[in-house]
Design a protein around this motif. Structure first.
Motif, PDB file in Angstrom:
ATOM      1  N   THR A 223       0.853  -1.185   0.000  1.00 65.52           N
ATOM      2  CA  THR A 223       0.000   0.000   0.000  1.00 65.52           C
ATOM      3  C   THR A 223       0.891   1.238   0.000  1.00 65.52           C
ATOM      4  O   THR A 223       1.901   1.295   0.712  1.00 65.52           O
ATOM      5  CB  THR A 223      -0.934   0.021   1.224  1.00 65.52           C
ATOM      6  OG1 THR A 223      -0.175  -0.138   2.421  1.00 65.52           O
ATOM      7  CG2 THR A 223      -1.961  -1.084   1.122  1.00 65.52           C
ATOM      8  N   VAL A 224       0.488   2.221  -0.820  1.00 63.74           N
ATOM      9  CA  VAL A 224       1.302   3.409  -1.046  1.00 63.74           C
ATOM     10  C   VAL A 224       0.418   4.648  -0.940  1.00 63.74           C
ATOM     11  O   VAL A 224      -0.668   4.696  -1.530  1.00 63.74           O
ATOM     12  CB  VAL A 224       1.974   3.367  -2.438  1.00 63.74           C
ATOM     13  CG1 VAL A 224       2.891   4.570  -2.644  1.00 63.74           C
ATOM     14  CG2 VAL A 224       2.749   2.065  -2.631  1.00 63.74           C
ATOM     15  N   ASP A 225       0.869   5.641  -0.215  1.00 61.44           N
ATOM     16  CA  ASP A 225       0.195   6.932  -0.134  1.00 61.44           C
ATOM     17  C   ASP A 225       0.630   7.777  -1.332  1.00 61.44           C
ATOM     18  O   ASP A 225       1.812   8.096  -1.483  1.00 61.44           O
ATOM     19  CB  ASP A 225       0.577   7.632   1.173  1.00 61.44           C
ATOM     20  CG  ASP A 225      -0.101   8.989   1.341  1.00 61.44           C
ATOM     21  OD1 ASP A 225      -0.772   9.456   0.393  1.00 61.44           O
ATOM     22  OD2 ASP A 225       0.045   9.595   2.422  1.00 61.44           O
ATOM     23  N   VAL A 226      -0.337   8.123  -2.209  1.00 63.96           N
ATOM     24  CA  VAL A 226      -0.016   8.913  -3.404  1.00 63.96           C
ATOM     25  C   VAL A 226      -0.684  10.283  -3.343  1.00 63.96           C
ATOM     26  O   VAL A 226      -0.960  10.886  -4.376  1.00 63.96           O
ATOM     27  CB  VAL A 226      -0.446   8.158  -4.689  1.00 63.96           C
ATOM     28  CG1 VAL A 226       0.394   6.921  -4.888  1.00 63.96           C
ATOM     29  CG2 VAL A 226      -1.931   7.806  -4.666  1.00 63.96           C
ATOM     30  N   SER A 227      -0.927  10.776  -2.128  1.00 68.55           N
ATOM     31  CA  SER A 227      -1.500  12.117  -2.006  1.00 68.55           C
ATOM     32  C   SER A 227      -0.585  13.159  -2.630  1.00 68.55           C
ATOM     33  O   SER A 227      -1.049  14.180  -3.156  1.00 68.55           O
ATOM     34  CB  SER A 227      -1.775  12.452  -0.535  1.00 68.55           C
ATOM     35  OG  SER A 227      -0.595  12.302   0.243  1.00 68.55           O
ATOM     36  N   ASP A 228       0.728  12.916  -2.569  1.00 69.65           N
ATOM     37  CA  ASP A 228       1.696  13.725  -3.315  1.00 69.65           C
ATOM     38  C   ASP A 228       2.273  12.821  -4.394  1.00 69.65           C
ATOM     39  O   ASP A 228       3.179  12.027  -4.128  1.00 69.65           O
ATOM     40  CB  ASP A 228       2.805  14.226  -2.404  1.00 69.65           C
ATOM     41  CG  ASP A 228       3.823  15.107  -3.135  1.00 69.65           C
ATOM     42  OD1 ASP A 228       3.690  15.249  -4.375  1.00 69.65           O
ATOM     43  OD2 ASP A 228       4.734  15.626  -2.466  1.00 69.65           O
ATOM     44  N   PRO A 229       1.763  12.894  -5.626  1.00 67.58           N
ATOM     45  CA  PRO A 229       2.198  11.954  -6.666  1.00 67.58           C
ATOM     46  C   PRO A 229       3.694  12.001  -6.940  1.00 67.58           C
ATOM     47  O   PRO A 229       4.270  10.996  -7.361  1.00 67.58           O
ATOM     48  CB  PRO A 229       1.394  12.407  -7.902  1.00 67.58           C
ATOM     49  CG  PRO A 229       0.223  13.134  -7.351  1.00 67.58           C
ATOM     50  CD  PRO A 229       0.723  13.810  -6.107  1.00 67.58           C
ATOM     51  N   ALA A 230       4.318  13.141  -6.708  1.00 69.25           N
ATOM     52  CA  ALA A 230       5.752  13.254  -6.964  1.00 69.25           C
ATOM     53  C   ALA A 230       6.587  12.616  -5.866  1.00 69.25           C
ATOM     54  O   ALA A 230       7.784  12.394  -6.044  1.00 69.25           O
ATOM     55  CB  ALA A 230       6.134  14.721  -7.125  1.00 69.25           C
ATOM     56  N   ALA A 231       5.961  12.335  -4.716  1.00 72.67           N
ATOM     57  CA  ALA A 231       6.688  11.738  -3.594  1.00 72.67           C
ATOM     58  C   ALA A 231       5.842  10.655  -2.947  1.00 72.67           C
ATOM     59  O   ALA A 231       5.390  10.798  -1.808  1.00 72.67           O
ATOM     60  CB  ALA A 231       7.067  12.816  -2.580  1.00 72.67           C
ATOM     61  N   PRO A 232       5.558   9.547  -3.641  1.00 71.86           N
ATOM     62  CA  PRO A 232       4.748   8.469  -3.056  1.00 71.86           C
ATOM     63  C   PRO A 232       5.446   7.872  -1.845  1.00 71.86           C
ATOM     64  O   PRO A 232       6.675   7.758  -1.803  1.00 71.86           O
ATOM     65  CB  PRO A 232       4.636   7.458  -4.203  1.00 71.86           C
ATOM     66  CG  PRO A 232       5.813   7.735  -5.077  1.00 71.86           C
ATOM     67  CD  PRO A 232       6.052   9.205  -4.988  1.00 71.86           C
ATOM     68  N   ARG A 233       4.655   7.464  -0.858  1.00 69.10           N
ATOM     69  CA  ARG A 233       5.211   6.966   0.409  1.00 69.10           C
ATOM     70  C   ARG A 233       4.635   5.585   0.702  1.00 69.10           C
ATOM     71  O   ARG A 233       3.421   5.415   0.817  1.00 69.10           O
ATOM     72  CB  ARG A 233       4.868   7.937   1.534  1.00 69.10           C
ATOM     73  CG  ARG A 233       5.400   7.552   2.903  1.00 69.10           C
ATOM     74  CD  ARG A 233       5.177   8.696   3.892  1.00 69.10           C
ATOM     75  NE  ARG A 233       3.760   9.024   4.011  1.00 69.10           N
ATOM     76  CZ  ARG A 233       2.944   8.468   4.904  1.00 69.10           C
ATOM     77  NH1 ARG A 233       3.408   7.545   5.734  1.00 69.10           N
ATOM     78  NH2 ARG A 233       1.667   8.834   4.977  1.00 69.10           N
ATOM     79  N   THR A 234       5.511   4.595   0.806  1.00 68.67           N
ATOM     80  CA  THR A 234       5.074   3.239   1.108  1.00 68.67           C
ATOM     81  C   THR A 234       4.553   3.166   2.534  1.00 68.67           C
ATOM     82  O   THR A 234       5.241   3.553   3.488  1.00 68.67           O
ATOM     83  CB  THR A 234       6.228   2.234   0.928  1.00 68.67           C
ATOM     84  OG1 THR A 234       6.665   2.264  -0.432  1.00 68.67           O
ATOM     85  CG2 THR A 234       5.776   0.821   1.277  1.00 68.67           C
ATOM     86  N   LEU A 235       3.334   2.660   2.704  1.00 64.63           N
ATOM     87  CA  LEU A 235       2.719   2.538   4.018  1.00 64.63           C
ATOM     88  C   LEU A 235       3.044   1.202   4.673  1.00 64.63           C
ATOM     89  O   LEU A 235       3.242   1.120   5.880  1.00 64.63           O
ATOM     90  CB  LEU A 235       1.200   2.700   3.900  1.00 64.63           C
ATOM     91  CG  LEU A 235       0.712   4.043   3.345  1.00 64.63           C
ATOM     92  CD1 LEU A 235      -0.795   4.010   3.142  1.00 64.63           C
ATOM     93  CD2 LEU A 235       1.119   5.185   4.258  1.00 64.63           C
ATOM     94  N   GLY A 236       3.078   0.144   3.889  1.00 63.43           N
ATOM     95  CA  GLY A 236       3.377  -1.176   4.421  1.00 63.43           C
ATOM     96  C   GLY A 236       3.233  -2.228   3.352  1.00 63.43           C
ATOM     97  O   GLY A 236       2.748  -1.950   2.240  1.00 63.43           O
ATOM     98  N   SER A 237       3.666  -3.439   3.668  1.00 59.72           N
ATOM     99  CA  SER A 237       3.557  -4.514   2.686  1.00 59.72           C
ATOM    100  C   SER A 237       3.592  -5.858   3.393  1.00 59.72           C
ATOM    101  O   SER A 237       4.108  -5.984   4.508  1.00 59.72           O
ATOM    102  CB  SER A 237       4.682  -4.440   1.647  1.00 59.72           C
ATOM    103  OG  SER A 237       5.954  -4.520   2.277  1.00 59.72           O
ATOM    104  N   VAL A 238       3.021  -6.855   2.731  1.00 57.73           N
ATOM    105  CA  VAL A 238       3.067  -8.232   3.216  1.00 57.73           C
ATOM    106  C   VAL A 238       3.475  -9.136   2.067  1.00 57.73           C
ATOM    107  O   VAL A 238       3.183  -8.867   0.899  1.00 57.73           O
ATOM    108  CB  VAL A 238       1.705  -8.695   3.788  1.00 57.73           C
ATOM    109  CG1 VAL A 238       1.368  -7.937   5.048  1.00 57.73           C
ATOM    110  CG2 VAL A 238       0.601  -8.556   2.759  1.00 57.73           C
TER     111      VAL A 238
END
Length: 688
Positions: A223-238
């Motif tokens: 899951t990735v936060d793309v609220s800022d498309p130029a700086a996506p931020r990984t939230l977590g992964s399994v």
């Protein structure tokens, strides 16, 4: 060939497992702090083994008492089919394409939601969405847009494209092992991007003459936060053991269907080509099966931090969350998992498992249906004989259906199971409303002197069982189903084909007495059906010779179904020597009601020089054709090439998107953009 929509390569085992639960998956009994689920070793229970390979006397599913009980079931059924060369189909690979859903018509047969017009948040313009089967049930795809950004996974990279500038503004780095994690599909919910990826392995090298029976397959959910498309931020992964069959998203809740081959079962092969060596190898394989622990059979899950470091490793499901089907159905574990995208990390909040494989996946907002057929087992076992698979065999023309209740966003519960005769075309063969299932099937002839035929079966959930309430048989005798569309709760359209295309309209208003209301026979066939207005149905498929059934090129038909007793083909457009990805992937279809336009990706290889030898480059075409829809009239609009100018050869695009007044196209090399009204434009972005 076009890139497949769901990239899943795995060696299928012959079975899968499913049971309901409403809680987060617990650690199974006997688990140690390291995550082992192995029960203490005990004597082999012959009575329990015999019960494990015997069909259930009444119910369609049965739970396991504990991990020892589940282990016995895996071992006993493996011992029934193991031979000198071990389990696992001798390392063969099977590419499974998850069956996807597409746009559904409203109850009046009006405009479908295939290319829904949405006003995006944050000032995003109206844009099309993935063409889905059921309104409100999104499906994973290789591209998503919210009107301001476009996210793609072509060529193994997750890239975010800014719509305004037509530039890649960022690339999402996936947690996991470098160069081994490859994105397959994505889902986009508000500012949260879900990436479904496959992580490949070099395999396990043989040790002391043994090898791991099934190749390792991993699915990574990020899951990735793309609220800022130029700086996506990984939230977590399994990381999950197994391959995913399909994914659905309903109101921020993700449902994921997984199939996992036994991850840790070891086997051996004969050292020589003698009968004695084969006998020794088979006995050794039986010993290896009896020595397995539950960890060797069930899937596991690793929680990763944003950098991809392993935080925990546990069993994906508790042993009490796994069930067995009525008839033993193999060695794989099928899992239906629920993820809440509102949480920080994508860990399953609930799950259900079944010892069986699964192929076709359908979902409404309330129910998820997974089908299992003999063909799933046959592919794994490499044998056309049902009797060679499991004791007592199984009908060669039977499909099992397992229904899960997904009405509660926080729970995954098994609801009912049942069987229908025949096999399913795809997820389009299934529909569910208010606990009533409609299923279209084709029964292939068991002998050369017999003929195929198709049916539409209506079933209702009744105390855990799918009970047949009514059926229509004899559809397209000698033919097979090529397309299905459930137009409303009362009406279904079924297309069968051999030389001609019978379009059947089936009245299902009375679940106890469905009947054929009308029938139309025309040359060729439709492989995809889409409502394009009140009482209007468009078919996309192939023109064909009426005598031989040989296909001749792409065909688009308009049907008037205002009188269900007498459907009419009001117009047909054909393109010789052409085809469209819409014929096998509904997500390639775009219908834009605001302008009355259908965008059809198309590839034409050319008709050659008349001698059947050379294809002239000037006859080749790879691009889109725009079709205008006005009432019962189809108007062939402009056709434009969508590839780079310098490329003489290429295929039509895999996907098309409407964003505002522009048409975007995506192929494996990049993207093109056109004015939707004039179709002026061209290539804008390389995606190497």
């Amino acid at each position: 060939m076009p890139r497949t929509t769901v990239i899943t390569a795995l060696c299928l085992a012959a079975a899968t497992a499913v049971a309901g639960c409403a809680q987060a998956p617990p650690q199974p009994p006997g688990a140690d702090p390291g995550g082992s689920t192995s029960p203490p070793a005990g004597p082999w229970d012959e009575a329990a083994a015999r019960a494990a390979v015997t069909a259930l006397p009444a119910s369609f599913l049965a739970d396991f008492d504990d991990c020892a009980d589940l282990l016995t079931y895996y071992q006993a059924n493996a011992l029934e089919v193991v031979g000198p060369y071990g389990l696992g189909g001798h390392g063969g690979w099977y590419a499974a394409e998850g069956d996807e859903a597409f746009a559904a018509a409203d109850s009046a047969g009006g405009d479908a939601g295939a290319a829904q017009q949405e006003a995006g948040s944050g000032g995003a313009v109206e844009h099309s969405t993935t063409n889905v089967q059921e309104e409100g049930v999104d499906e994973s795809d290789i591209v998503k847009t919210d009107g301001r950004i476009i996210v793609t996974v072509v060529n193994g990279r997750v890239r975010i494209v800014d719509v305004a500038s037509a530039e890649v503004v960022s690339t999402v780095r996936l947690p996991g092992r470098a160069d081994r994690t490859h994105p397959s599909e994505v889902l986009l919910h508000e500012d949260t991007l879900v990436v479904l990826a496959q992580e490949w392995s070099d395999g396990v090298h043989p040790v002391d003459g043994t090898f791991v029976a099934f190749p390792a397959t991993r699915t990574v959910v990020v899951t990735v936060d793309v609220s800022d498309p130029a700086a996506p931020r990984t939230l977590g992964s399994v990381r999950l053991e197994g391959g995913y069959r399909s994914a659905r998203l309903v109101d921020g809740t993700l449902r994921l269907v997984m199939v996992t081959d036994p991850p840790g079962v070891e086997q051996t092969r004969p050292a020589k080509g003698t009968l004695a060596a084969e006998e020794e190898a088979e006995e050794r394989n039986r010993e290896l099966i009896r020595a397995t622990t539950i960890d060797d059979w069930v899937p596991h899950l690793q929680v990763l931090d944003p950098e991809g470091r392993v935080q925990t490793t546990d069993a994906l499901l508790g042993c009490d969350q796994v069930s067995r089907p009525r008839d033993p159905a193999g060695l794989s574990t099928m899992s239906v998992l629920t993820f809440d995208l509102g949480t920080a990390a994508p860990s399953p909040t609930s799950g259900a498992g079944l010892v069986a494989t699964g192929s076709t996946v359908y979902a409404s907002t309330d129910r998820l249906v997974v089908s299992t057929s003999l063909w799933d087992l046959w592919t794994w076992a490499g044998s056309p004989s049902a009797d060679a698979l499991w004791p007592g065999g199984a009908p060669a023309n039977r499909t099992d259906l397992h229904v899960f209740d997904i009405s509660d966003p926080g729970a995954t519960r098994w609801s009912a199971s049942g069987s229908v005769e025949g096999h399913l075309l795809s997820q389009w063969a299934v529909d569910e409303q208010d606990g009533v299932l409609r299923v279209a099937t084709t029964v292939d002839p068991p002998g050369a002197s017999q003929t195929s035929a198709s049916s539409l079966v209506v079933l209702r959930e009744d105390d855990g069982e799918l009970v047949e309430t009514g059926r229509v048989d004899g559809l397209g005798v000698t033919e097979t189903i090529h397309a299905v569309r459930y137009l409303s709760a009362d009406l279904a359209a079924v297309v069968t084909f051999r030389q001609t295309d019978p379009l059947y309209l089936v009245d299902t208003s009375d679940p106890t007495a469905p009947r054929v209301a009308g029938e139309l026979k025309i040359p060729g066939y439709s492989a995809y059906l889409h409502p394009v207005g009140q009482d209007r149905l468009m078919g996309v498929g192939q023109d064909a010779d009426e005598q031989t059934g040989r296909t001749r090129g792409l065909q688009v038909s308009m049907f008037d179904i205002s009188d269900v007793t007498a459907p009419r083909q009001t117009q047909v457009l054909t393109w010789p020597d052409s085809w469209s990805p819409v014929e096998h992937d509904h997500r390639a279809f775009t219908w834009w009601p605001a302008t009355g336009q259908v965008v059809l990706p198309m590839t034409r290889w050319g008709s050659g020089d008349g001698e059947g030898m050379d294809v002239r480059p000037q006859d080749h075409f790879g691009g889109v054709t725009v079709i205008g829809v006005d009432g019962q009239t189809l108007t062939e609009g402009p056709s434009v090439s969508t590839g780079p100018k310098q490329q003489a050869w290429g295929e039509g695009p895999m996907r098309t998107l409407v964003i505002g007044d522009q048409l975007w196209t995506l192929d494996w090399q990049g993207m093109a953009r056109f004015d939707l009204a004039t179709m002026e434009g061209g290539w804008v972005l390389d995606l190497p």
